[in-house]
Design an enzyme around this catalytic site. Sequence first.
Site, PDB file in Angstrom:
ATOM      1  N   SER A  20       0.880  -1.081   0.174  1.00 54.93           N
ATOM      2  CA  SER A  20      -0.061   0.031  -0.218  1.00 54.93           C
ATOM      3  C   SER A  20       0.841   1.244  -0.007  1.00 54.93           C
ATOM      4  O   SER A  20       1.727   1.394   0.812  1.00 54.93           O
ATOM      5  CB  SER A  20      -0.896  -0.055   1.335  1.00 54.93           C
ATOM      6  OG  SER A  20      -1.725   1.319   1.213  1.00 54.93           O
ATOM      7  N   LYS A  75     -12.952  -5.438   2.198  1.00 55.28           N
ATOM      8  CA  LYS A  75     -13.874  -4.034   1.862  1.00 55.28           C
ATOM      9  C   LYS A  75     -15.422  -4.441   2.097  1.00 55.28           C
ATOM     10  O   LYS A  75     -16.236  -3.743   2.286  1.00 55.28           O
ATOM     11  CB  LYS A  75     -13.700  -3.525   0.728  1.00 55.28           C
ATOM     12  CG  LYS A  75     -12.362  -2.853   0.361  1.00 55.28           C
ATOM     13  CD  LYS A  75     -12.425  -2.174  -1.145  1.00 55.28           C
ATOM     14  CE  LYS A  75     -11.088  -1.116  -1.058  1.00 55.28           C
ATOM     15  NZ  LYS A  75     -11.223  -0.497  -2.529  1.00 55.28           N
ATOM     16  N   ASP A 116     -14.044   5.420  -3.204  1.00 52.48           N
ATOM     17  CA  ASP A 116     -13.767   4.965  -4.293  1.00 52.48           C
ATOM     18  C   ASP A 116     -14.040   5.678  -5.592  1.00 52.48           C
ATOM     19  O   ASP A 116     -13.371   5.787  -6.613  1.00 52.48           O
ATOM     20  CB  ASP A 116     -13.470   3.569  -4.473  1.00 52.48           C
ATOM     21  CG  ASP A 116     -12.406   2.689  -3.566  1.00 52.48           C
ATOM     22  OD1 ASP A 116     -11.516   3.313  -3.222  1.00 52.48           O
ATOM     23  OD2 ASP A 116     -12.896   1.652  -3.186  1.00 52.48           O
ATOM     24  N   GLY A 152     -13.496  -7.725 -14.506  1.00 51.46           N
ATOM     25  CA  GLY A 152     -13.324  -8.129 -13.367  1.00 51.46           C
ATOM     26  C   GLY A 152     -14.612  -7.685 -12.602  1.00 51.46           C
ATOM     27  O   GLY A 152     -15.299  -6.742 -12.713  1.00 51.46           O
ATOM     28  N   ASN A 153     -15.203  -8.867 -11.732  1.00 50.42           N
ATOM     29  CA  ASN A 153     -16.313  -8.695 -11.038  1.00 50.42           C
ATOM     30  C   ASN A 153     -15.861  -8.939  -9.276  1.00 50.42           C
ATOM     31  O   ASN A 153     -16.709  -9.399  -8.730  1.00 50.42           O
ATOM     32  CB  ASN A 153     -17.147  -9.668 -11.433  1.00 50.42           C
ATOM     33  CG  ASN A 153     -16.932 -11.314 -11.458  1.00 50.42           C
ATOM     34  OD1 ASN A 153     -15.875 -11.440 -11.569  1.00 50.42           O
ATOM     35  ND2 ASN A 153     -17.597 -11.996 -10.738  1.00 50.42           N
ATOM     36  N   GLY A 155     -14.370  -6.952  -5.659  1.00 49.48           N
ATOM     37  CA  GLY A 155     -14.671  -5.699  -4.913  1.00 49.48           C
ATOM     38  C   GLY A 155     -14.641  -4.330  -5.542  1.00 49.48           C
ATOM     39  O   GLY A 155     -15.210  -3.476  -5.369  1.00 49.48           O
ATOM     40  N   TYR A 253      -1.659   1.343 -10.323  1.00 44.18           N
ATOM     41  CA  TYR A 253      -0.834   2.409 -10.441  1.00 44.18           C
ATOM     42  C   TYR A 253       0.653   2.102 -10.520  1.00 44.18           C
ATOM     43  O   TYR A 253       1.516   2.882 -10.504  1.00 44.18           O
ATOM     44  CB  TYR A 253      -1.227   3.416  -9.431  1.00 44.18           C
ATOM     45  CG  TYR A 253      -1.382   2.876  -8.001  1.00 44.18           C
ATOM     46  CD1 TYR A 253      -0.236   2.541  -7.208  1.00 44.18           C
ATOM     47  CD2 TYR A 253      -2.592   2.498  -7.482  1.00 44.18           C
ATOM     48  CE1 TYR A 253      -0.506   2.067  -5.981  1.00 44.18           C
ATOM     49  CE2 TYR A 253      -2.856   2.002  -6.309  1.00 44.18           C
ATOM     50  CZ  TYR A 253      -1.845   1.779  -5.530  1.00 44.18           C
ATOM     51  OH  TYR A 253      -1.947   1.262  -4.006  1.00 44.18           O
TER      52      TYR A 253
END
Length: 310
Positions: A20, A75, A116, A152-153, A155, A253
Amino acid sequence: MAIKGTTQLLGVIGYPVKHSFSPLMHNAAIAHLQKSAPADYVYLPFPIPPRDLKDAIAGFKAIGLCGFNITIPHKQMIMPLLDEVSDVARAIGAVNTVWKETRENDKQIWCGTNTDAIGFLSPLKSPPGSPLSSAEKPFDQDWASTRAIILGNGGASRAVVAACHQLGCKRISVVGRNPEKLALFAESWANSPEIAARLKVMTWDELPVQLPKAGLVVNATPVGMHPDIEASPLSNKEIELLPKGAIAYDLIYTPRPTKFLQQAAAAGLIAIDGLEMLVQQGAAALEIWLGQPAPVEIMRQALLDYLATA
């Protein structure tokens, strides 16, 4: 940034969490704010295995943690452990920001929301050439007629679905490999009928037919993330199916650019990475915790400086 006996704790939880960048940008922001206003905080990473999540949240309250961010895989799992969850987080079905509030009789509760979608939308709504946008020419998308495809499915894709709905996208297609999980994903929006009406789920083999119609394609998978930097969710052939002027948006990123965005740029598409989403969702969280505007430029520059030397 001095840590004293009065310093209050903020942080990020996930498993793993060592990747992170949130501590880097948040601590840079706090250090900057300390120059002109009281900002006696420090932001720390907390690696919490899923089995320990409930105990960790209780422990955070016991030690007086002021607030924290949530990343993979917590999440959705954290929602039942909170006292209050915002409407936007319930619609998305995931929480990424938690703060503590004191109510009657000094009762302290945990409140959660999701920033988000705010982060995702920032570069799409910013003028080209500004620090928020990587586009060299104005976005000329008519969002009301734009079809968005989300790869993508998991979170991460939930916030993107909500954001695309806010943009007004005509159709929002979510792509996955497991039909059962896709069906559950679609069903999970039953309490948001306006979103459900625009949402379509599909398997990967349907992409060749759908890509030529798309104005926005978002990689919400971890494919292409460091260290697997030569991977991409789409082949060159699939990228070439996208119409000129389409936007390729990668939530990843690191690296900058990803293989997916290299392919997109080579095909003449508009390429956006996930750095600004990270900055803007973090800034929104910091404003909740500190009750003052976040120094967005400082947060962004801290990340850019680090990435330039990493």
